[in-house]
Structures are given as structure tokens and as C-alpha cells.
Design an enzyme around this catalytic site. Structure first.
Site, PDB file in Angstrom:
ATOM      1  N   GLY A 232      -1.284  11.279 -16.080  1.00 33.04           N
ATOM      2  CA  GLY A 232      -0.745  12.269 -15.168  1.00 33.04           C
ATOM      3  C   GLY A 232      -0.941  13.670 -15.712  1.00 33.04           C
ATOM      4  CB  SER A 233       0.630  16.860 -14.754  1.00 38.11           C
ATOM      5  OG  SER A 233       2.012  16.693 -15.040  1.00 38.11           O
ATOM      6  CB  VAL A 236       4.747  14.745 -16.313  1.00 34.52           C
ATOM      7  CG1 VAL A 236       5.581  13.465 -16.431  1.00 34.52           C
ATOM      8  CG2 VAL A 236       5.123  15.493 -15.034  1.00 34.52           C
ATOM      9  N   GLY A 237       3.345  14.896 -19.209  1.00 33.91           N
ATOM     10  CA  GLY A 237       2.922  14.226 -20.439  1.00 33.91           C
ATOM     11  C   GLY A 237       3.618  14.769 -21.668  1.00 33.91           C
ATOM     12  CD  GLU A 254      -6.433   8.511 -21.686  1.00 35.39           C
ATOM     13  OE1 GLU A 254      -7.182   9.468 -21.404  1.00 35.39           O
ATOM     14  OE2 GLU A 254      -6.558   7.847 -22.730  1.00 35.39           O
ATOM     15  CB  CYS A 288      -7.934  13.845 -14.997  1.00 36.01           C
ATOM     16  SG  CYS A 288      -8.748  12.283 -15.388  1.00 36.01           S
TER      17      CYS A 288
END
Length: 486
Positions: A232-233, A236-237, A254, A288
Site C-alpha cells: 500500500g502507500s 500507511v506503511g 511493498e 506502484c
């Protein structure tokens, strides 16, 4: 296809399909026509706990199962995906606005990753290492971590759920999967249904459809999972990594990208145009690895720009179910609004819109921008949609500086008539993956996939799955007698 959204709009916990008991419903919409596909009551903290406890109970027997027997589940799952390809493709179009081309691309890769999972079941190997102590034998076993939590995104939900779920299971772990709220079926319960039908014992894969508004950080903080695999982003990561570290969990991240496709002065311009258009606009640019920035040597910039804009202008925007559509809807209205804001911000900063696409509901037509000021934040952030930023440069050194001038480091590409020049360039880019004379969007089952800087931590695919989803255990055996000092 429609039966997927009626039959699979539930939680899947401990081998049972059941409704959630949360305080509100997640409404699953078709992003193209806003048709309501399903209504799913959220899973609560208690249901997340039930899912993790079921995984924990089931995992030990699964780890002790002969790996050839584990392998058979994924052989059957592959056959089921092949048999159901048409229905899955329809579901991808309905739930996430994927075009026929995109659905085919996603399903092709999903099948390749299932084939790799089949082999992965037999991949763990132990070692015997020498010891400086007489009579001692050092055995190093590679064992499953236990339970893995997987959080998957909305852009390639079927592939990116399977990409962590299948290897983790093949290696003897159990899994709890939390798909994105916008793709709960394709990214979640559809994966569970296929593996259930393939003979995976109950409890080994659990799917919880929920949201942090309901469960907070319970999915991350729960004591059972030892590894969290998140796609994800980077915003948030960062949170996922922080929570995992505080609870002594391993995280595999990732994350986003701001990849560049670089066209050097000796490139095949027509070929570079084709690669750049695909790399920026595949799946509406919601990838991505997409080419956020297209850097072109000034000596070929006019020719490249003219051909690039002409090709982009011809891309058909519309119904993703129409085989001729190249650009379908973005995932939701907030994404559509954000993309319109990006274009308006760029123009306000002084950029020229060579193509200024309009937005109708979730259909965002392609835009091509050039002339952004060098200090524009847009050049350093991820733009998750069909907006291309063209940047001319003077010579290879400047190109390299521009490519690296971003907090991200996921993918990229360079086009040149001299392959070894391209490799020399690629080796100087601070990124996890880079491609010479190709596009920026690639994934293959046995290459290490992942990014540097804000684009992630760790790698997936091939042998790196062992690092992600197993751990090593040292057992020593003293065949003689050790001497002790007291």
C-alpha cells in the site's frame, strides 16, 4: 460473476462463511457505474481475534504436513483459476474497474505466482555447519514463522493477495488476510473460496473484511502473527512498520513509488514512446511501479513529446468491460478528485498542460503536463492515476540527478541504443528494480521484488519468500562430551 458478490460478501473465519458483527457495513461499489455489488458488515476486534486464533490452532498440523501434500493444494488452485478465468475477469472489471487488458495481465501473473508457490513448498532446506567445539554438530533448520497477517491493496487485489498468501501457506504458515475495503471480494473472499475449493483445510486462511475505524490497530498488534505483509502507500506503511517494531514483529512492506522512465539521446524514440505510454497509463496509472515521471533528453524531446501526446490522446476511455477500452475508472471519487487537484496544482505552478483530461464521475481522462518548476512537490510524490509529467534534461548526469531526486526507490527504466550504457545508468539509480529498454511495470515470480527508501522494506518472490515467511532455528548436537569450566 454476480454470484461472487452475493455468495462471497461475508467474513471467512475458521473455515466458515459468516456475517460480521460490526457496527456498520462496507458497501462494495462498481467504480464505473456506481452499481452496488454487495454490502458486508465489518469484522470486529473479536472477529479478528477469532481469525488469528483459528490460524494459530490450524498452523502446527499444517506445518507438519508433508510438503508434497501441501503442494497439491496449490496445483488444484491453479487449475481452478484457469477454469474460472472468465468469471474472475468479470469480477475484476466490476469491483475495481479493470479493463480486459488489465484483467488478463493480472490473471497471467496470478497463475505464474501460483506455479511458483507449488515449487516453493519444497524449497526450504536445512544446513549442517561446522563447530569449533569437538564432537558438536550444528543443524540449522528453516521453519515457518507461524501465522502471517496480509494486508492487500485495491489496484491488483487478486494478484497481490495471492502473492503473499500462497507462498506463506506453501511454506507451512497460516494466514489472516485483510483486503482493501474497495476490493473485499476480488482481493479477499474470492482468494479464500478458490483455496477452500482446492482443499486447503479450514482455519489456515481467514479473511476479515473490516476497517481501522472498526478495529483500530488490532490486526497489527495481535500477539499471534509474527510477520505482517503489507502492500500500500508509504504513509500507511510507515505506521505498519512502527506498530510492528513496537510489538517485535517482522514487517514486509511493498510501498509506493515515483518511478522515472528515462529516454537518453540515443534511444529508439518510437519504442520509448510505446514503453512510456504503457508504463504511465496501464490500469489508469494506479500501479506502484508506474512511470510517474518521464525524463527525456532535450535533443529528442520535441520528437518524443509530439509522438507521446498523440498516442495518449488516442487512448480510449470508458467502460472497462468494452475490450477496446484502455482507461477505465479510478477506484473511487476521492481518487478522482485528488487527480483533478494534481493537474490544477501543476497548472497553477506554471506547468503547461499538453493534454488536459476532464473528469466525469470516476472516469479520469489522461493528462500530459510539462514545464513543472524544478522545486514542484509533484515531481517527488506518487501520482496514482493517468497524469504524466514530462521533464526534459541535458545529458546523462542531469538525468541521473533527477531520477534520484525523490524519496522513493521502487522501479524505473532507461532507453538507450547502448545496452551497457543503460546498465551503467541503472546501477547508479537508488532503486530496488530498474529496467533497460523496457517499461517500468514488471513483476516475475522468481526475481527479488521490492524497493529502497520510502518504497519499502524487504523483498518478495522466489527465494526471498523464504526470508519473508520462514525463520531459521539452530539446533546443536554434542556427540561427545563438552568440557565446562565449573
Amino acid at each position: 460473476m454476480s454470484s461472487y458478490f452475493t455468495d462471497l460478501a461475508q467474513q471467512y473465519i475458521d473455515g466458515e462463511w459468516r456475517p460480521g458483527t460490526g457496527s456498520w457495513d462496507i458497501i462494495d461499489f462498481n467504480p464505473y457505474d456506481n452499481e452496488k455489488l454487495a454490502s458486508i458488515t465489518t469484522a470486529t476486534v473479536d472477529e479478528v481475534d477469532a481469525a488469528y486464533r483459528a490460524a494459530e490452532r490450524a498452523q502446527k498440523q499444517w506445518a507438519a504436513t508433508n510438503p508434497y501434500a501441501r503442494r497439491a493444494v496449490f496445483e488444484k488452485a491453479l487449475r481452478l483459476v484457469e477454469e474460472r478465468e472468465a468469471e474472475i475477469s468479470e469480477a475484476i472489471a466490476a469491483e475495481l474497474g479493470g479493463t480486459r487488458l488489465k484483467a488478463g495481465f493480472e490473471l497471467h501473473l496470478a497463475k505464474e505466482f501460483l506455479r511458483e508457490a507449488i515449487h516453493l513448498a519444497l524449497r526450504p532446506e536445512g544446513r549442517i555447519l561446522p563447530s569449533p567445539v569437538d564432537g558438536k554438530e550444528n543443524r540449522v533448520y528453516r521453519v515457518p514463522v507461524g501465522v502471517v497477517g496480509v494486508i492487500s491493496p485495491f489496484n491488483f487485489p487478486f494478484l497481490l493477495s495471492l502473492k503473499s498468501v500462497a507462498p506463506a501457506l506453501a511454506l507451512g504458515n497460516a494466514v489472516v488476510l485483510k483486503p482493501h475495503q474497495n476490493t473485499p471480494v476480488v482481493g479477499g473472499t474470492l482468494v479464500a473460496k478458490i483455496l477452500e475449493d482446492a482443499g486447503l483445510p479450514g482455519g489456515l486462511l481467514n479473511v476479515v473484511i473490516t476497517d481501522i475505524a472498526e478495529i483500530g490497530d488490532a490486526f497489527l498488534e495481535h500477539p499471534v502473527p509474527k510477520v505482517i505483509s503489507f502492500t500500500g502507500s508509504d504513509q500507511v506503511g510507515r505506521h505498519v512498520a512502527t506498530v510492528c517494531a513496537a510489538h517485535f514483529k517482522r514487517s514486509v512492506l511493498e510501498l509506493g513509488g515515483n518511478s522515472a522512465l528515462v529516454v537518453l539521446d540515443d534511444a529508439d524514440v518510437d519504442y520509448a514512446v510505446d514503453a512510456a505510454v504503457f508504463s504511465r497509463y496501464v490500469h489508469q496509472g494506479q500501479v506502484c511501479m508506474a512511470a510517474n515521471r518521464i525524463l527525456v533528453d532535450r535533443s529528442v524531446a520535441d520528437e518524443f513529446t509530439e509522438k507521446f501526446v498523440a498516442k495518449v490522446r488516442a487512448l480510449k476511455v470508458g467502460d472497462p468491460r468494452d475490450p477496446s477500452t484502455v482507461i477505465g475508472p479510478v477506484i473511487n471519487s476521492s481518487q478522482a478528485d485528488a487527480l483533478s487537484a494534481v493537474v490544477e496544482q501543476a497548472v497553477a505552478e506554471g506547468a503547461t498542460a499538453l493534454l488536459h483530461g476532464s473528469t466525469t464521475d470516476n472516469l479520469v481522462e489522461p493528462s500530459v503536463l510539462t514545464g513543472l518548476p524544478a522545486d514542484s512537490a509533484l515531481l517527488r510524490q506518487e501520482v496514482f492515476g493517468p497524469v504524466a509529467l514530462l521533464v526534459p534534461f541535458d545529458g546523462e548526469d542531469e538525468a541521473l540527478r533527477l531520477v534520484n531526486d525523490t524519496p522513493y526507490g521502487l522501479s524505473g527504466a532507461v532507453h538507450t541504443g547502448d545496452i551497457e550504457r543503460g546498465v551503467r545508468f541503472a546501477r547508479q539509480v537508488d532503486t530496488g528494480m530498474f529496467h533497460v529498454n523496457d517499461g517500468t511495470v514488471h513483476d516475475e515470480p522468481i526475481v527479488p521484488f521490492g524497493g529502497e527508501k520510502h518504497s519499502g522494506i524487504g523483498r518478495l518472490n522466489g527465494h526471498t519468500m523464504l526470508d519473508a515467511f520462514t525463520t531459521q532455528k539452530w539446533i546443536s548436537v554434542q556427540h561427545g562430551r563438552s568440557g565446562f569450566p565449573f
